[in-house]
Design a protein around this motif. Structure first.
Motif, PDB file in Angstrom:
ATOM      1  N   ARG A 107      17.555 -65.271   9.434  1.00 23.89           N
ATOM      2  CA  ARG A 107      17.504 -64.121   8.516  1.00 23.89           C
ATOM      3  C   ARG A 107      16.190 -63.375   8.686  1.00 23.89           C
ATOM      4  O   ARG A 107      15.123 -63.956   8.654  1.00 23.89           O
ATOM      5  N   GLY A 108      16.287 -62.072   8.941  1.00 20.17           N
ATOM      6  CA  GLY A 108      15.110 -61.224   9.099  1.00 20.17           C
ATOM      7  C   GLY A 108      14.471 -61.292  10.468  1.00 20.17           C
ATOM      8  O   GLY A 108      13.402 -60.732  10.684  1.00 20.17           O
ATOM      9  N   CYS A 109      15.105 -61.948  11.419  1.00 20.58           N
ATOM     10  CA  CYS A 109      14.542 -62.071  12.771  1.00 20.58           C
ATOM     11  C   CYS A 109      15.025 -60.921  13.650  1.00 20.58           C
ATOM     12  O   CYS A 109      16.218 -60.606  13.678  1.00 20.58           O
ATOM     13  N   ALA A 137      10.671 -71.341  16.623  1.00 18.54           N
ATOM     14  CA  ALA A 137       9.421 -70.951  17.288  1.00 18.54           C
ATOM     15  C   ALA A 137       9.489 -69.516  17.816  1.00 18.54           C
ATOM     16  O   ALA A 137       8.455 -68.879  18.021  1.00 18.54           O
ATOM     17  N   ASP A 138      10.687 -69.006  18.019  1.00 16.54           N
ATOM     18  CA  ASP A 138      10.857 -67.663  18.577  1.00 16.54           C
ATOM     19  C   ASP A 138      11.111 -66.598  17.505  1.00 16.54           C
ATOM     20  O   ASP A 138      11.382 -65.448  17.833  1.00 16.54           O
ATOM     21  N   TRP A 139      11.005 -66.953  16.238  1.00 14.55           N
ATOM     22  CA  TRP A 139      11.304 -66.024  15.150  1.00 14.55           C
ATOM     23  C   TRP A 139      10.273 -64.907  15.127  1.00 14.55           C
ATOM     24  O   TRP A 139       9.068 -65.144  15.197  1.00 14.55           O
ATOM     25  N   GLU A 140      10.756 -63.670  15.061  1.00 15.91           N
ATOM     26  CA  GLU A 140       9.889 -62.484  14.942  1.00 15.91           C
ATOM     27  C   GLU A 140      10.420 -61.629  13.819  1.00 15.91           C
ATOM     28  O   GLU A 140      11.628 -61.430  13.709  1.00 15.91           O
ATOM     29  N   ALA A 141       9.516 -61.081  13.021  1.00 15.56           N
ATOM     30  CA  ALA A 141       9.925 -60.274  11.869  1.00 15.56           C
ATOM     31  C   ALA A 141      10.663 -59.024  12.329  1.00 15.56           C
ATOM     32  O   ALA A 141      10.254 -58.348  13.273  1.00 15.56           O
ATOM     33  N   ASP A 142      11.754 -58.713  11.626  1.00 19.78           N
ATOM     34  CA  ASP A 142      12.529 -57.511  11.888  1.00 19.78           C
ATOM     35  C   ASP A 142      11.744 -56.307  11.376  1.00 19.78           C
ATOM     36  O   ASP A 142      11.197 -56.336  10.275  1.00 19.78           O
ATOM     37  N   SER A 143      11.678 -55.241  12.174  1.00 15.05           N
ATOM     38  CA  SER A 143      10.903 -54.063  11.776  1.00 15.05           C
ATOM     39  C   SER A 143      11.502 -53.359  10.567  1.00 15.05           C
ATOM     40  O   SER A 143      10.807 -52.663   9.835  1.00 15.05           O
ATOM     41  N   ASP A 144      12.815 -53.536  10.330  1.00 13.32           N
ATOM     42  CA  ASP A 144      13.456 -52.905   9.170  1.00 13.32           C
ATOM     43  C   ASP A 144      13.056 -53.587   7.871  1.00 13.32           C
ATOM     44  O   ASP A 144      13.038 -52.960   6.822  1.00 13.32           O
ATOM     45  N   GLY A 145      12.756 -54.875   7.959  1.00 12.17           N
ATOM     46  CA  GLY A 145      12.398 -55.618   6.756  1.00 12.17           C
ATOM     47  C   GLY A 145      13.577 -55.909   5.859  1.00 12.17           C
ATOM     48  O   GLY A 145      13.403 -56.294   4.720  1.00 12.17           O
ATOM     49  N   ILE A 146      14.802 -55.721   6.345  1.00 13.68           N
ATOM     50  CA  ILE A 146      16.000 -55.985   5.560  1.00 13.68           C
ATOM     51  C   ILE A 146      16.470 -57.411   5.857  1.00 13.68           C
ATOM     52  O   ILE A 146      16.705 -57.751   7.005  1.00 13.68           O
ATOM     53  N   PHE A 147      16.591 -58.215   4.847  1.00 14.34           N
ATOM     54  CA  PHE A 147      17.040 -59.584   5.057  1.00 14.34           C
ATOM     55  C   PHE A 147      18.414 -59.738   4.474  1.00 14.34           C
ATOM     56  O   PHE A 147      18.735 -59.470   3.423  1.00 14.34           O
TER      57      PHE A 147
END
Length: 147
Positions: A107-109, A137-147
């Motif tokens: 969620r949010g990746c 370990a590969d999780w990166e925040a989504d630029s939209d910020g929508i979870f």
């Protein structure tokens, strides 16, 4: 009598020259008109792509969000009543959002893919079937910020 034929041919040459000049001018005007129409159509296409498509995409994303908000409680109730509910036939679904019960780590990746191919869910390129642990370990925040 020779003057008459000479005058006739001069008149004919002038007429041919004038007709040729007329058609040349008309073709130039026609080319100008086509150039203007092409420019107008390019501007119209740009306007449609820049404004209308992004606006429609925004409305569709908003609708998708409302639709998911509407369906999630129903899905949770179905899960409570039917323990086998999570075994959904993914062949009919084209996109699966990560939820608290299915791939919650995703969620949010930004790497989350969520597309279904031939009934198989591709979670992401690094973890095609998803991760089994509590973190990735590969999780990166989504630029939209929508979870």
């Amino acid at each position: 009598m020779e003057d008459w034929s000479k005058d006739f041919f001069e008149v004919m040459e002038n007429a041919v020259s004038e007709v040729e000049h007329f058609f040349t001018d008309m073709s130039e005007e026609f080319v100008e008109m086509l150039d203007i129409l092409a420019h107008i159509s390019e501007e119209f296409t740009d306007q449609v792509q820049n404004n209308l498509i992004s606006e429609v995409d925004g409305y569709l994303n908003e609708f998708d969000g409302y639709f998911n908000e509407f369906l999630e409680p129903i899905i949770e109730i179905c899960r409570d009543f039917d323990p086998e509910f999570d075994e959904i036939d993914l062949s009919m679904v084209t996109y699966v959002n990560p939820s608290p019960t299915q791939h919650p780590v995703c969620r949010g990746c930004t790497n989350y893919h969520g597309q279904v191919y031939g009934g198989n869910l591709l979670v992401c390129a690094m973890h095609p079937t998803g991760v089994e642990s509590e973190s990735c370990a590969d999780w990166e925040a989504d630029s939209d910020g929508i979870f």
